[in-house]
Design an enzyme around this catalytic site. Sequence first.
Site, PDB file in Angstrom:
ATOM      1  N   LEU A   1      97.912 -73.171 -42.390  1.00  0.00           N
ATOM      2  CA  LEU A   1      99.352 -72.974 -42.527  1.00  0.00           C
ATOM      3  C   LEU A   1      99.828 -72.001 -41.461  1.00  0.00           C
ATOM      4  O   LEU A   1      99.289 -70.900 -41.334  1.00  0.00           O
ATOM      5  CB  LEU A   1      99.691 -72.436 -43.916  1.00  0.00           C
ATOM      6  N   SER A   2     100.847 -72.394 -40.707  1.00  0.00           N
ATOM      7  CA  SER A   2     101.371 -71.552 -39.637  1.00  0.00           C
ATOM      8  C   SER A   2     102.632 -70.817 -40.040  1.00  0.00           C
ATOM      9  O   SER A   2     103.106 -69.947 -39.304  1.00  0.00           O
ATOM     10  CB  SER A   2     101.672 -72.412 -38.408  1.00  0.00           C
TER      11      SER A   2
ATOM     12  N   GLY B   1     105.305 -72.715 -40.589  1.00  0.00           N
ATOM     13  CA  GLY B   1     106.314 -73.665 -40.145  1.00  0.00           C
ATOM     14  C   GLY B   1     106.410 -74.872 -41.051  1.00  0.00           C
ATOM     15  O   GLY B   1     105.628 -75.038 -41.994  1.00  0.00           O
ATOM     16  N   VAL B   2     107.352 -75.751 -40.740  1.00  0.00           N
ATOM     17  CA  VAL B   2     107.626 -76.886 -41.613  1.00  0.00           C
ATOM     18  C   VAL B   2     106.516 -77.931 -41.557  1.00  0.00           C
ATOM     19  O   VAL B   2     106.198 -78.563 -42.580  1.00  0.00           O
ATOM     20  CB  VAL B   2     108.997 -77.517 -41.253  1.00  0.00           C
ATOM     21  N   ASP B   3     105.897 -78.149 -40.408  1.00  0.00           N
ATOM     22  CA  ASP B   3     104.900 -79.210 -40.275  1.00  0.00           C
ATOM     23  C   ASP B   3     103.676 -78.948 -41.140  1.00  0.00           C
ATOM     24  O   ASP B   3     103.233 -79.818 -41.898  1.00  0.00           O
ATOM     25  CB  ASP B   3     104.482 -79.368 -38.810  1.00  0.00           C
ATOM     26  N   SER B   4     103.111 -77.752 -41.048  1.00  0.00           N
ATOM     27  CA  SER B   4     101.919 -77.458 -41.847  1.00  0.00           C
ATOM     28  C   SER B   4     102.257 -77.369 -43.326  1.00  0.00           C
ATOM     29  O   SER B   4     101.434 -77.715 -44.182  1.00  0.00           O
ATOM     30  CB  SER B   4     101.270 -76.153 -41.372  1.00  0.00           C
TER      31      SER B   4
ATOM     32  N   CYS C   1      93.034 -72.925 -27.718  1.00  0.00           N
ATOM     33  CA  CYS C   1      93.225 -72.413 -29.076  1.00  0.00           C
ATOM     34  C   CYS C   1      92.731 -73.423 -30.100  1.00  0.00           C
ATOM     35  O   CYS C   1      92.049 -73.074 -31.060  1.00  0.00           O
ATOM     36  CB  CYS C   1      94.699 -72.088 -29.312  1.00  0.00           C
TER      37      CYS C   1
ATOM     38  N   GLY D   1      98.826 -79.402 -39.464  1.00  0.00           N
ATOM     39  CA  GLY D   1     100.119 -80.078 -39.350  1.00  0.00           C
ATOM     40  C   GLY D   1     100.341 -80.725 -38.004  1.00  0.00           C
ATOM     41  O   GLY D   1     101.486 -80.994 -37.636  1.00  0.00           O
TER      42      GLY D   1
ATOM     43  N   CYS E   1     102.657 -69.095 -27.532  1.00  0.00           N
ATOM     44  CA  CYS E   1     102.965 -68.284 -28.706  1.00  0.00           C
ATOM     45  C   CYS E   1     102.939 -66.791 -28.424  1.00  0.00           C
ATOM     46  O   CYS E   1     103.772 -66.042 -28.938  1.00  0.00           O
ATOM     47  CB  CYS E   1     101.992 -68.619 -29.838  1.00  0.00           C
TER      48      CYS E   1
END
Length: 340
Positions: A11-12, A14-17, A101, A126, A222
């Site tokens: 989980l980052s 953000g919405v995707d993960s 990464c 994600g 990032c």
Amino acid sequence: MSALRHVVCALSGGVDSAVAALLLRRRGYQVTGVFMKNWDSLDEQGVCAADKDCEDAYKVCQILDIPFHQVSYVKEYWNDVFSDFLNEYEKGRTPNPDINCNKHIKFSCFYHYAVDNLGADAVATGHYARTSLEDEEVFEQKHTKKPDGLFRNRFEVRNPVKLLQAADSFKDQTFFLSQVSQDALRRTIFPLGELTKDFVKKIAAENSLHHVLQKRESMGICFIGKRNLEHFLLQYLQPRPGKFVSIEDNTVLGTHKGSPGGPPSSVQGPAQDQPSTLDCGGATCCLGQRQDDGVPFPIPPPDGTSALRADSQSGWHCVGNGCEGCEGPCPGTVCSVLQG
């Protein structure tokens, strides 16, 4: 009744993960969320962005009612990703830290933590990508130690899993996953591989994930954020000044202070009145803004020149009036930046 399959989802914040974890829950899996802290610094307002992202990731786990873990790979990121990033710029090349990464942190450190420490049957992210394996095939994969026998056996990969393009070709991230190991790829699920970004946002809106839906989409490098790339690099690398010299008659047309380890960032002398920006993507540049690789360099072109080279101090030269990275002729003065 068989035990639930355990999937550990990165989980980052953000919405995707977040939607990836939600979809795994809907499939009936036991899901655990893990947030990775890879960079330890403050943003322009003196706030640690990683802390806010961690809070958002934790809130996702609360909404989905799944366990939450936080791990730190700051040291590993510095050694395996950031150091390589600096080394590439010193050599005059444009690095891609996202690839490293994924290779060294997300699909090595995180992968082994999920499998060895949390007992995961599979990991998930994600990313917008797919593999040639269905979920059940992923769960059947077991880690096998590479044989110590014949030379051929030590390097042969039998029945390799294929990395496939996502359904949303605009968001496809397979390029950034291109160096993920077969071992990790065999045990990875990409829940968003068949979805479009718009549909992912719709799912988030319908499932009380508004706090991540409202966040701006993260783009670029990032650890740099909104900071000027050249100024950031100057904290770690020394600039390499030099001269612009015509390859036709060896006339010195101007000087540049040089970006650290890379192409020149500003021009003094005859070129200083020219347009102020050129944006480099990889080994080529042209007038206008290009964000292909997320690491633009402002390079004003010298005045009235179509063929240039830098002296031995800079290690760079400009040649020709065409841009290999663009389709058709570029507007205005164009140069290909090559390492000397």
